[in-house]
Structure formats: structure tokens, C-alpha cells
Motif scaffolding. Structure first.
Motif, PDB file in Angstrom:
ATOM      1  N   LYS A 169       0.902  -1.069   0.500  1.00  0.00           N
ATOM      2  CA  LYS A 169       0.041   0.141   0.018  1.00  0.00           C
ATOM      3  C   LYS A 169       0.780   1.224  -0.187  1.00  0.00           C
ATOM      4  CE  LYS A 169      -3.546   2.088   2.767  1.00  0.00           C
ATOM      5  NZ  LYS A 169      -3.101   3.873   3.079  1.00  0.00           N
ATOM      6  N   VAL A 170       1.805   0.957   0.772  1.00  0.00           N
ATOM      7  CA  VAL A 170       2.720   2.308   0.816  1.00  0.00           C
ATOM      8  C   VAL A 170       3.305   2.469  -0.564  1.00  0.00           C
ATOM      9  CG1 VAL A 170       5.085   3.469   2.139  1.00  0.00           C
ATOM     10  CG2 VAL A 170       2.752   2.003   3.559  1.00  0.00           C
ATOM     11  N   VAL A 171       3.737   1.744  -1.013  1.00  0.00           N
ATOM     12  CA  VAL A 171       4.397   1.599  -2.469  1.00  0.00           C
ATOM     13  C   VAL A 171       3.996   2.329  -3.792  1.00  0.00           C
ATOM     14  CG1 VAL A 171       5.193   0.647  -4.294  1.00  0.00           C
ATOM     15  CG2 VAL A 171       6.434   0.107  -2.249  1.00  0.00           C
ATOM     16  N   GLN A 172       2.679   1.623  -3.437  1.00  0.00           N
ATOM     17  CA  GLN A 172       1.173   2.277  -4.440  1.00  0.00           C
ATOM     18  C   GLN A 172       1.324   3.914  -3.750  1.00  0.00           C
ATOM     19  OE1 GLN A 172      -1.346  -0.822  -3.704  1.00  0.00           O
ATOM     20  NE2 GLN A 172      -1.834  -0.768  -5.718  1.00  0.00           N
ATOM     21  N   ASP A 173       0.912   4.143  -2.596  1.00  0.00           N
ATOM     22  CA  ASP A 173       0.482   5.501  -2.497  1.00  0.00           C
ATOM     23  C   ASP A 173       1.871   6.769  -2.567  1.00  0.00           C
ATOM     24  OD1 ASP A 173      -1.811   4.423  -1.334  1.00  0.00           O
ATOM     25  OD2 ASP A 173      -1.126   4.687   1.389  1.00  0.00           O
ATOM     26  N   GLU A 174       3.052   6.179  -2.635  1.00  0.00           N
ATOM     27  CA  GLU A 174       4.561   6.655  -2.085  1.00  0.00           C
ATOM     28  C   GLU A 174       5.083   6.700  -3.139  1.00  0.00           C
ATOM     29  OE1 GLU A 174       3.767   9.217  -0.019  1.00  0.00           O
ATOM     30  OE2 GLU A 174       2.614   8.463   1.593  1.00  0.00           O
ATOM     31  N   ALA A 175       5.037   5.965  -4.264  1.00  0.00           N
ATOM     32  CA  ALA A 175       6.036   5.626  -5.046  1.00  0.00           C
ATOM     33  C   ALA A 175       5.276   5.029  -6.626  1.00  0.00           C
ATOM     34  CB  ALA A 175       7.347   4.887  -4.952  1.00  0.00           C
ATOM     35  N   ALA A 176       4.501   5.176  -6.446  1.00  0.00           N
ATOM     36  CA  ALA A 176       3.779   4.211  -7.871  1.00  0.00           C
ATOM     37  C   ALA A 176       4.491   4.305  -9.031  1.00  0.00           C
ATOM     38  CB  ALA A 176       2.817   5.291  -7.926  1.00  0.00           C
ATOM     39  N   HIS A 177       5.419   4.581  -9.465  1.00  0.00           N
ATOM     40  CA  HIS A 177       6.583   4.354 -10.620  1.00  0.00           C
ATOM     41  C   HIS A 177       7.094   3.200  -9.846  1.00  0.00           C
ATOM     42  CE1 HIS A 177       8.675   6.649  -7.929  1.00  0.00           C
ATOM     43  NE2 HIS A 177       9.520   6.054  -8.658  1.00  0.00           N
ATOM     44  N   LEU A 178       6.817   2.419  -8.893  1.00  0.00           N
ATOM     45  CA  LEU A 178       8.161   1.359  -9.207  1.00  0.00           C
ATOM     46  C   LEU A 178       6.980   0.123  -9.929  1.00  0.00           C
ATOM     47  CD1 LEU A 178       9.910   1.650  -5.121  1.00  0.00           C
ATOM     48  CD2 LEU A 178      10.030   2.242  -7.374  1.00  0.00           C
ATOM     49  N   ASP A 179       7.442  -0.530  -9.790  1.00  0.00           N
ATOM     50  CA  ASP A 179       7.127  -1.883 -10.487  1.00  0.00           C
ATOM     51  C   ASP A 179       7.371  -2.440  -9.308  1.00  0.00           C
ATOM     52  OD1 ASP A 179       6.283  -0.636 -13.438  1.00  0.00           O
ATOM     53  OD2 ASP A 179       9.016  -1.430 -13.592  1.00  0.00           O
ATOM     54  N   HIS A 180       6.361  -3.580  -9.744  1.00  0.00           N
ATOM     55  CA  HIS A 180       5.888  -4.653  -8.590  1.00  0.00           C
ATOM     56  C   HIS A 180       6.232  -6.045  -9.415  1.00  0.00           C
ATOM     57  CE1 HIS A 180       2.079  -1.363  -8.116  1.00  0.00           C
ATOM     58  NE2 HIS A 180       2.321  -1.415  -6.591  1.00  0.00           N
ATOM     59  N   LYS A 181       6.762  -6.931  -8.427  1.00  0.00           N
ATOM     60  CA  LYS A 181       7.277  -7.744  -9.190  1.00  0.00           C
ATOM     61  C   LYS A 181       8.134  -8.449  -7.396  1.00  0.00           C
ATOM     62  CE  LYS A 181      11.519  -7.580 -10.935  1.00  0.00           C
ATOM     63  NZ  LYS A 181      11.998  -7.130 -12.055  1.00  0.00           N
ATOM     64  N   THR A 182       8.818  -9.802  -8.004  1.00  0.00           N
ATOM     65  CA  THR A 182       8.846 -10.919  -6.530  1.00  0.00           C
ATOM     66  C   THR A 182      10.932 -10.885  -6.253  1.00  0.00           C
ATOM     67  OG1 THR A 182       9.199 -12.988  -8.071  1.00  0.00           O
ATOM     68  CG2 THR A 182       7.659 -12.241  -6.252  1.00  0.00           C
ATOM     69  N   TRP A 183      11.297 -11.363  -5.759  1.00  0.00           N
ATOM     70  CA  TRP A 183      12.355 -11.047  -5.670  1.00  0.00           C
ATOM     71  C   TRP A 183      12.877 -11.967  -4.381  1.00  0.00           C
ATOM     72  CZ3 TRP A 183      16.637  -7.942  -2.805  1.00  0.00           C
ATOM     73  CH2 TRP A 183      17.757  -7.911  -2.882  1.00  0.00           C
ATOM     74  N   ASN A 184      13.425 -13.015  -5.467  1.00  0.00           N
ATOM     75  CA  ASN A 184      13.586 -14.834  -4.248  1.00  0.00           C
ATOM     76  C   ASN A 184      12.206 -14.860  -4.220  1.00  0.00           C
ATOM     77  OD1 ASN A 184      16.529 -14.554  -4.906  1.00  0.00           O
ATOM     78  ND2 ASN A 184      16.879 -12.948  -2.965  1.00  0.00           N
ATOM     79  N   GLY A 185      11.152 -14.872  -4.464  1.00  0.00           N
ATOM     80  CA  GLY A 185      10.216 -15.267  -4.263  1.00  0.00           C
ATOM     81  C   GLY A 185       9.434 -14.532  -3.285  1.00  0.00           C
ATOM     82  N   PHE A 186      10.117 -13.222  -2.957  1.00  0.00           N
ATOM     83  CA  PHE A 186       9.294 -11.926  -1.996  1.00  0.00           C
ATOM     84  C   PHE A 186       8.973 -11.080  -3.030  1.00  0.00           C
ATOM     85  CE2 PHE A 186      13.673 -13.311   0.608  1.00  0.00           C
ATOM     86  CZ  PHE A 186      12.987 -14.636   1.551  1.00  0.00           C
ATOM     87  N   PRO A 187       7.933 -10.468  -2.362  1.00  0.00           N
ATOM     88  CA  PRO A 187       7.389  -8.667  -2.905  1.00  0.00           C
ATOM     89  C   PRO A 187       8.492  -8.071  -2.489  1.00  0.00           C
ATOM     90  CG  PRO A 187       5.891 -10.040  -0.756  1.00  0.00           C
ATOM     91  CD  PRO A 187       7.121 -10.582  -0.876  1.00  0.00           C
ATOM     92  N   ALA A 188       8.408  -7.535  -3.895  1.00  0.00           N
ATOM     93  CA  ALA A 188       9.628  -6.575  -4.358  1.00  0.00           C
ATOM     94  C   ALA A 188       9.320  -5.593  -5.293  1.00  0.00           C
ATOM     95  CB  ALA A 188      10.762  -6.860  -4.914  1.00  0.00           C
ATOM     96  N   TYR A 189       9.515  -3.848  -5.028  1.00  0.00           N
ATOM     97  CA  TYR A 189       9.036  -3.043  -5.852  1.00  0.00           C
ATOM     98  C   TYR A 189      10.535  -2.305  -6.434  1.00  0.00           C
ATOM     99  CZ  TYR A 189       5.599  -4.757  -2.810  1.00  0.00           C
ATOM    100  OH  TYR A 189       4.014  -4.930  -2.371  1.00  0.00           O
ATOM    101  N   ALA A 190      10.820  -2.571  -7.848  1.00  0.00           N
ATOM    102  CA  ALA A 190      11.636  -1.290  -8.691  1.00  0.00           C
ATOM    103  C   ALA A 190      12.092  -0.295  -9.395  1.00  0.00           C
ATOM    104  CB  ALA A 190      12.104  -2.738  -9.763  1.00  0.00           C
TER     105      ALA A 190
END
Length: 145
Positions: free
Chosen positions: A62-83
């Protein structure tokens, strides 16, 4: 086709429909399709968590969506991550993954957190609180650029 999709997945699909196919160089997945798939994988990783791990991951999302919507959602080593530009900036590592006492939110060297010669890049999190959320929002804004 869109039944059962979350709001984030629907948003990604709508974005994909507005995006011109950037080409794939051989008939594979387009950039827009890859982003939709990676966003869905991120959400699935969050939904697979339980208890505090899930609460923390949901808040980070939610914070990434609100504050850094330009980051892409993905996984990293199976974890939620934002790039940013394909490189992970921030991620959540659940306690349950390593049978740890706490989950952690980590920032990679791609994060804009540099502060002199020494600064933290990982934060232990036991529970969601207003104080934690405020600190997280500030870190995500700074890290995302």
C-alpha cells in the motif's frame, strides 16, 4: 476474464490495454504483459503469507502504491519487491521464510538512502503500527526517488 482479479491486477490490465506493445523481439511476452505478470506474482506472494508477515507485506504494498507508484511490483527470491528500471529498490523478507523472530524490509543499493559513510538498509519489523507506517512512508519516498 477479469472476474476474481484484485484492484491492483485490474489496474495493471487497464494499464496494459493503454500501453502500446513495445515489441518482444520474437513473439514472446511484451513489456506490458511482463509487468502485469510480475504484479500478479507479487500479489500472490503477499497473499501466501499469514499473520504479521502478511500485514507487513500488505502495508508495504500500500505504501509503495501511495508514495512510489512509479515502482514496478515484482518478486525477488520469492518475496514481494518493488523495482525501478528493472532493479529492485525495496523488498519484504517474511519471518516465516527463515523461521526468524521478525520479518524485515530491505533496501538494495538502488535505493536513494545514502547518508554519509554509514546508513541502514534493512529494518526488522515485528508488527504494524502508525509509527512504523510513518517511518516506512518516509523511507520509501526517499528510496524510490
Amino acid at each position: 476474464m477479469t472476474e476474481g482479479l484484485s484492484a491492483v491486477e485490474l489496474q495493471a490490465l487497464n494499464q496494459q490495454q493503454r500501453t502500446t506493445d513495445l515489441g518482444t523481439g520474437g513473439g514472446g511476452e511484451s513489456v506490458a504483459e511482463q509487468k502485469v505478470r510480475e504484479a500478479a506474482e507479487c500479489l500472490a506472494a503477499i497473499e501466501a503469507l499469514d499473520g504479521p508477515d502478511r500485514q507487513i507485506a500488505e502495508l508495504l504494498h500500500k505504501v509503495v502504491q501511495d508514495e512510489a507508484a512509479h515502482l514496478d511490483h515484482k518478486t525477488w527470491n520469492g518475496f514481494p519487491a518493488y523495482a525501478r528500471d528493472g532493479k529492485v529498490v525495496v523488498f519484504f523478507q517474511p519471518a516465516s521464510k527463515y523461521d526468524s523472530r521478525y520479518g524485515s524490509i530491505g533496501f538494495t543499493e538502488e535505493a536513494f538512502l545514502d547518508d554519509g559513510d554509514f546508513w541502514p538498509t534493512s529494518f526488522a519489523v515485528l508488527a504494524v503500527s502508525d509509527k512504523f507506517e510513518a517511518k516506512l512512508r518516509g523511507l520509501v519516498v526517499k528510496a524510490a526517488g
